[in-house]
Design a protein around this motif. Structure first.
Motif, PDB file in Angstrom:
ATOM      1  N   ARG A 162      31.329 -15.250 -39.520  1.00 59.86           N
ATOM      2  CA  ARG A 162      32.326 -16.290 -39.802  1.00 59.86           C
ATOM      3  C   ARG A 162      33.210 -15.857 -40.972  1.00 59.86           C
ATOM      4  O   ARG A 162      32.702 -15.439 -42.011  1.00 59.86           O
ATOM      5  CB  ARG A 162      31.642 -17.614 -40.193  1.00 59.86           C
ATOM      6  CG  ARG A 162      30.674 -18.172 -39.154  1.00 59.86           C
ATOM      7  CD  ARG A 162      31.400 -18.751 -37.959  1.00 59.86           C
ATOM      8  NE  ARG A 162      30.482 -19.244 -36.940  1.00 59.86           N
ATOM      9  CZ  ARG A 162      30.334 -18.700 -35.739  1.00 59.86           C
ATOM     10  NH1 ARG A 162      31.031 -17.628 -35.414  1.00 59.86           N
ATOM     11  NH2 ARG A 162      29.503 -19.226 -34.854  1.00 59.86           N
TER      12      ARG A 162
ATOM     13  N   LYS B 125      33.182 -28.630 -34.115  1.00 62.10           N
ATOM     14  CA  LYS B 125      34.339 -28.278 -34.941  1.00 62.10           C
ATOM     15  C   LYS B 125      34.895 -29.560 -35.543  1.00 62.10           C
ATOM     16  O   LYS B 125      34.807 -30.632 -34.938  1.00 62.10           O
ATOM     17  CB  LYS B 125      35.422 -27.581 -34.112  1.00 62.10           C
ATOM     18  CG  LYS B 125      34.991 -26.228 -33.537  1.00 62.10           C
ATOM     19  CD  LYS B 125      34.755 -25.195 -34.597  1.00 62.10           C
ATOM     20  CE  LYS B 125      34.572 -23.793 -34.037  1.00 62.10           C
ATOM     21  NZ  LYS B 125      33.518 -23.638 -33.043  1.00 62.10           N
TER      22      LYS B 125
ATOM     23  N   CYS C 193      30.792 -22.968 -26.406  1.00 64.73           N
ATOM     24  CA  CYS C 193      31.624 -23.013 -27.609  1.00 64.73           C
ATOM     25  C   CYS C 193      32.856 -23.842 -27.306  1.00 64.73           C
ATOM     26  O   CYS C 193      33.341 -23.870 -26.172  1.00 64.73           O
ATOM     27  CB  CYS C 193      32.048 -21.598 -28.017  1.00 64.73           C
ATOM     28  SG  CYS C 193      32.987 -21.519 -29.563  1.00 64.73           S
TER      29      CYS C 193
ATOM     30  N   CYS D  51      36.690 -25.243 -29.422  1.00 63.14           N
ATOM     31  CA  CYS D  51      37.470 -25.233 -30.667  1.00 63.14           C
ATOM     32  C   CYS D  51      38.836 -25.850 -30.438  1.00 63.14           C
ATOM     33  O   CYS D  51      39.311 -25.960 -29.307  1.00 63.14           O
ATOM     34  CB  CYS D  51      37.611 -23.810 -31.218  1.00 63.14           C
ATOM     35  SG  CYS D  51      38.353 -22.642 -30.087  1.00 63.14           S
TER      36      CYS D  51
ATOM     37  N   ARG E   1      45.204 -23.947 -33.009  1.00 64.80           N
ATOM     38  CA  ARG E   1      45.644 -24.006 -34.405  1.00 64.80           C
ATOM     39  C   ARG E   1      46.696 -25.093 -34.601  1.00 64.80           C
ATOM     40  O   ARG E   1      46.822 -25.642 -35.695  1.00 64.80           O
ATOM     41  CB  ARG E   1      46.164 -22.642 -34.859  1.00 64.80           C
ATOM     42  CG  ARG E   1      45.091 -21.570 -34.636  1.00 64.80           C
ATOM     43  CD  ARG E   1      45.018 -20.530 -35.709  1.00 64.80           C
ATOM     44  NE  ARG E   1      43.988 -19.560 -35.352  1.00 64.80           N
ATOM     45  CZ  ARG E   1      43.002 -19.175 -36.148  1.00 64.80           C
ATOM     46  NH1 ARG E   1      42.874 -19.704 -37.345  1.00 64.80           N
ATOM     47  NH2 ARG E   1      42.125 -18.282 -35.757  1.00 64.80           N
TER      48      ARG E   1
ATOM     49  N   ASP F 128      30.791 -17.073 -28.655  1.00 65.85           N
ATOM     50  CA  ASP F 128      31.951 -17.657 -29.326  1.00 65.85           C
ATOM     51  C   ASP F 128      33.241 -17.415 -28.535  1.00 65.85           C
ATOM     52  O   ASP F 128      33.403 -16.393 -27.867  1.00 65.85           O
ATOM     53  CB  ASP F 128      32.146 -17.019 -30.710  1.00 65.85           C
ATOM     54  CG  ASP F 128      31.091 -17.441 -31.709  1.00 65.85           C
ATOM     55  OD1 ASP F 128      30.534 -18.527 -31.534  1.00 65.85           O
ATOM     56  OD2 ASP F 128      30.843 -16.674 -32.660  1.00 65.85           O
ATOM     57  N   CYS F 129      34.154 -18.366 -28.671  1.00 64.77           N
ATOM     58  CA  CYS F 129      35.532 -18.161 -28.219  1.00 64.77           C
ATOM     59  C   CYS F 129      36.456 -18.721 -29.298  1.00 64.77           C
ATOM     60  O   CYS F 129      36.026 -19.493 -30.160  1.00 64.77           O
ATOM     61  CB  CYS F 129      35.790 -18.844 -26.884  1.00 64.77           C
ATOM     62  SG  CYS F 129      35.689 -20.641 -26.940  1.00 64.77           S
ATOM     63  N   CYS F 130      37.729 -18.343 -29.250  1.00 60.14           N
ATOM     64  CA  CYS F 130      38.683 -18.865 -30.225  1.00 60.14           C
ATOM     65  C   CYS F 130      40.093 -18.575 -29.733  1.00 60.14           C
ATOM     66  O   CYS F 130      40.282 -17.981 -28.668  1.00 60.14           O
ATOM     67  CB  CYS F 130      38.462 -18.236 -31.606  1.00 60.14           C
ATOM     68  SG  CYS F 130      38.830 -16.470 -31.663  1.00 60.14           S
TER      69      CYS F 130
ATOM     70  N   TYR G   6      38.039 -14.888 -35.926  1.00 62.40           N
ATOM     71  CA  TYR G   6      39.437 -14.456 -35.997  1.00 62.40           C
ATOM     72  C   TYR G   6      40.022 -14.891 -37.332  1.00 62.40           C
ATOM     73  O   TYR G   6      39.828 -16.019 -37.764  1.00 62.40           O
ATOM     74  CB  TYR G   6      40.242 -15.077 -34.847  1.00 62.40           C
ATOM     75  CG  TYR G   6      41.305 -14.160 -34.297  1.00 62.40           C
ATOM     76  CD1 TYR G   6      41.090 -13.448 -33.126  1.00 62.40           C
ATOM     77  CD2 TYR G   6      42.526 -13.992 -34.957  1.00 62.40           C
ATOM     78  CE1 TYR G   6      42.062 -12.600 -32.616  1.00 62.40           C
ATOM     79  CE2 TYR G   6      43.496 -13.146 -34.457  1.00 62.40           C
ATOM     80  CZ  TYR G   6      43.259 -12.447 -33.282  1.00 62.40           C
ATOM     81  OH  TYR G   6      44.216 -11.601 -32.789  1.00 62.40           O
TER      82      TYR G   6
END
Length: 315
Positions: free
Chosen positions: A32, A160, A196, A198, A201, A240-242, A285
């Motif tokens: 992280r 999240k 996962c 999220c 942004r 994980d993904c993002c 990321y």
């Protein structure tokens, strides 16, 4: 005569390995970034948590206090505290500078998969295989959580937090979004166990990965399916993904040793980055730059864009 504006360059993807951290803490369960991307945390199967400068490859501190493997960690907005959760069912609040345990919160009936601070770092939210999310007040001396969210019908794999929302993914195949201002719960059924989830942004979308080897981009408010991304392998593990730092690409771990990048809008595969042998367990990321951390086995790799030059020559 006015010249036409040059076309903006396409986003660069991190595909040049600039550093490898041999973490020395057994298998790395999660990696992280901290809030500004200058440091990173690694969670080890040897019960430790480590703080690094990933671009320099320097270990800054080791945090010991868990009784079993550490599965997730997060840093506070001001970098003064960390929180972590793990196989010992405990949620731990740490002082970054001293390395000391500030508080240990116990109450979960199973391992803690995921931990997050709220924006002010006054509350830690933890999600467990016991199907609950618990909210712990960092400033209170009371041992019990200030709130428990127990709507899930199976283990919580991912939590999240935004300024007023909690996004949770569960093995029961549902993404739940709690709007804390409105006191409302929104639920979207994906069908396959979620590994996962999220926020984008820009806060408009949610990204969800599940054990049918598919990532889905959902409109946060309506739940409408905006895109599906396939090609990677995710059938057994919590991966994980993002989204990339400018929401241009969807990024996911894979069980075949690669990290996959898709164009967010087109859904096309942009890059399958060979990382190592075995499962890519975790990724992180950078918040503002094309910089990626990947965890495979006991190592973390730091990736940058092709044009990147490390300070003081090649790392």
């Amino acid at each position: 005569m006015a010249f036409p504006e040059p076309k903006p360059r396409g986003p660069e993807l991190p595909q040049k390995r600039v550093k490898t951290l041999d973490c020395g803490q057994g298998a790395v369960r999660a990696v992280r970034f901290n809030v500004d991307g200058n440091y990173c945390l690694t969670c080890g199967s040897d019960k430790t948590l480590k703080l690094w400068n990933p671009l320099r490859g320097t270990l800054l501190r080791t945090y010991s206090g868990h009784g079993y493997e550490v599965l997730d960690a997060a840093g506070s907005f001001d970098n003064s505290n960390l929180c972590s959760g793990g196989g010992d069912k405990a949620v731990v609040l740490w002082d970054v500078a001293s390395g000391q345990v500030v508080r240990k919160f116990r109450g979960h009936a199973g391992k803690v998969n995921t931990v997050q601070f709220n924006e002010e770092a006054t509350v830690i939210l933890s999600g467990s295989i016991d199907s609950s999310i618990r909210c712990w007040d960092c400033r209170s001396r009371k041992p019990e959580p200030v709130q428990t969210l127990d709507e899930a019908r199976d283990g919580i794999s991912s939590v999240k937090v935004s300024d007023h929302e909690v996004l949770a993914g569960s093995v029961d195949g549902r993404v739940r979004r709690y709007d804390l201002r409105m006191g409302q719960l929104f639920s979207d059924y994906v069908g396959s166990p979620i590994t996962c989830t999220c926020f984008s942004r820009d806060g408009q979308c949610t990204l969800v990965s599940s054990l049918d080897s598919t990532l889905r981009l959902l409109d946060k408010d309506t739940g409408e399916l905006l895109g599906e991304y396939t090609g990677h392998k995710n059938q057994e593990y919590k991966l994980d993904c993002c989204l990339s730092e400018r929401d241009t690409h969807v990024v996911s771990c894979s069980e075949d040793g690669k990290v996959f990048f898709w164009d967010l809008v087109e859904g096309s595969l942009a890059l399958a980055l060979p990382v190592g042998r075995g499962v890519v367990q975790s990724l992180a990321y950078h918040p503002t730059e094309p910089c990626l951390l990947t965890a495979v086995g006991g190592s973390v790799h730091c990736w940058r864009e092709e044009a990147y030059e490390a300070e003081g020559g090649a790392g």
